[in-house]
Enzyme design. Structure first.
Site, PDB file in Angstrom:
ATOM      1  N   SER B  95       0.836  -1.207   0.000  1.00  0.00           N
ATOM      2  CA  SER B  95       0.000   0.000   0.000  1.00  0.00           C
ATOM      3  C   SER B  95       0.868   1.254   0.000  1.00  0.00           C
ATOM      4  CB  SER B  95      -0.937  -0.061   1.208  1.00  0.00           C
ATOM      5  OG  SER B  95      -1.953   0.898   1.110  1.00  0.00           O
ATOM      6  N   ASP B 218     -10.448  -4.816  -4.172  1.00  0.00           N
ATOM      7  CA  ASP B 218      -9.662  -4.005  -3.232  1.00  0.00           C
ATOM      8  C   ASP B 218     -10.258  -2.594  -3.228  1.00  0.00           C
ATOM      9  OD1 ASP B 218      -7.801  -2.382  -1.960  1.00  0.00           O
ATOM     10  OD2 ASP B 218      -6.071  -3.429  -2.790  1.00  0.00           O
ATOM     11  N   HIS B 246      -7.428  -5.663   0.705  1.00  0.00           N
ATOM     12  CA  HIS B 246      -6.232  -4.833   0.521  1.00  0.00           C
ATOM     13  C   HIS B 246      -5.008  -5.374   1.275  1.00  0.00           C
ATOM     14  CE1 HIS B 246      -4.143  -1.190  -0.534  1.00  0.00           C
ATOM     15  NE2 HIS B 246      -3.967  -0.832   0.734  1.00  0.00           N
TER      16      HIS B 246
END
Lengths: 267, 267
Positions: B95, B218, B246
């Site tokens: 991320s 996601d 995610h």
């Protein structure tokens, strides 16, 4: 790429501010500390490493000339501390690992806050009547010869002498495996560097606070040796363990862990 | 004493020559990699760390000014690599951790050999019709407001949005715990630095070989975002995962591990 980290297979774990280094003995690597070192991760920054020529160190960094005396290994400890910006570390050394830490502390005393020595010896050879190291020179020559002629047989024999606790044969078997997995050339040179060393004359130069953990029935570092070291190092204390043999961190990890915490509290 | 090691709670394990860094996402620390990172210890030197203000980093090193943009975090990654004498590392970032690695590679490309990005996004806000980041600015303002007014409620809500896999509620619960254990001030500033960032304009400057691992379903980094990144980074590939949500390194660690190995083999 990783220089000293690769060279000495350095591992860093734990969360505390105070660094604690665990150093192995002859023919062993950092895995010998696997029962003890993790107990310090909550409060300390734990540093593990392997000597060049042992464990998963970088064997291409091995130099017979450098490592023919323990000072070569001590130099690597000093360099590792400097590379990691460590100062005032706690250094826990087993057997010859204790001597290596002591020599490192003489090279650069400011790097060390405390030496905790598990089964240390400044000299393995008897110098009677004043000093009883535990071995005659002939015994050691016999061992060196056995390493040349029958390395596996030597590993089998010495592992039992070192570990004791023969009611738990898996302990000596592990140590034998550790000896056998060490590169024979490095092991032979390390054996001479270790067992022929005599650092009695430097004990009085040690300025770092020292704790000696002395086992019962230790054939490699008998009780007289621990007492001798304690008498000759300026700022030292000795603790007598219930553990027997020369590898209490493997045979009696709880007592060893507890006593290291006691040493840490007593500084 | 330990400078960057203490500051970023750096851990070093594994035995390979090639260094691989695992970087966490927003509101998380290195423990999120616990299923994946150990799989690389046999072949790689594994480096784990926590961002300043997260996990067990040194909170006294937190500076609002420095960390109000992701460049501040990237600077720490560059410094960590330099302190460890690392060059040409593999950097695996989850991320916003992927963005931080990308920015670090722009600061010093020679430090990086490959970027492996798990659920990355260069911009979370929609810029329709040309770009669909997944959020409207108002959604994010609502989240920031919720962080101010009801931090626990925010953590509970966002953890479910991020993790998905609600048939395994322990996963979102863990993430919620991670959000909650993060210092709220640091988390709020990191949230703004993350979710208001727009690094679309730098994608074309990335010179390091990049792999994007794109999850199904996601909500934080939708498929269009992964495809957008892949189109704009010069040397990149995208792999579509079966994992949903995610945090595939937590919800589907086997697939994540396998795909990272695939990326490593494809460089």
């Amino acid at each position: 790429m990783l220089d000293f980290i690769k060279k000495n297979n350095v591992k860093i774990s734990g969360e505390g501010e105070q660094a604690i280094i665990f150093a192995a003995g002859f023919g062993c690597d950092q895995t010998m500390w696997r029962y003890v070192a993790p107990q310090f991760e909550k409060e300390y920054r734990v540093i593990l490493f392997d000597y060049v020529g042992a464990g998963k160190s970088d064997y291409s960094a091995y130099q017979s000339e450098k490592y023919k005396t323990l000072e070569g290994y001590a130099q690597d400890v000093v360099e590792m501390c400097k590379e990691l910006n460590l100062k005032e570390v706690i250094y826990v050394g087993h057997s010859v690992g204790a001597t290596i830490g002591m020599l490192a502390s003489l090279q650069d005393p400011a790097l060390f806050k405390q030496l905790i020595m598990l089964g240390p010896s400044p000299c393995y050879i008897n110098d009677l009547p004043s000093y009883k190291g535990g071995f005659e020179r002939e015994d050691l020559d016999g061992l060196f010869e056995m390493m040349e002629l029958n390395y596996i047989g030597w590993a089998n024999y010495l592992s039992k002498v070192v570990m004791k606790n023969l009611d738990r044969p898996e302990l000596a078997a592990e140590l034998e495996g550790s000896f056998c997995s060490t590169d024979p050339l490095c092991a032979k040179e390390f054996a001479r560097a270790t067992f022929l060393s005599d650092y009695r004359h430097v004990l009085q130069q040690v300025t770092v606070s020292t704790c000696i953990l002395q086992c019962e029935d230790d054939s490699i570092a008998p009780k007289e040796v621990g007492i001798y070291m304690n008498e000759h190092i300026k700022e030292s204390a000795i603790f007598f363990m219930e553990a027997t043999g020369h590898c209490p961190h493997v045979s009696q990890p709880e007592e060893t862990t507890q006593l290291i915490f006691t040493c840490l509290a007593n500084i």
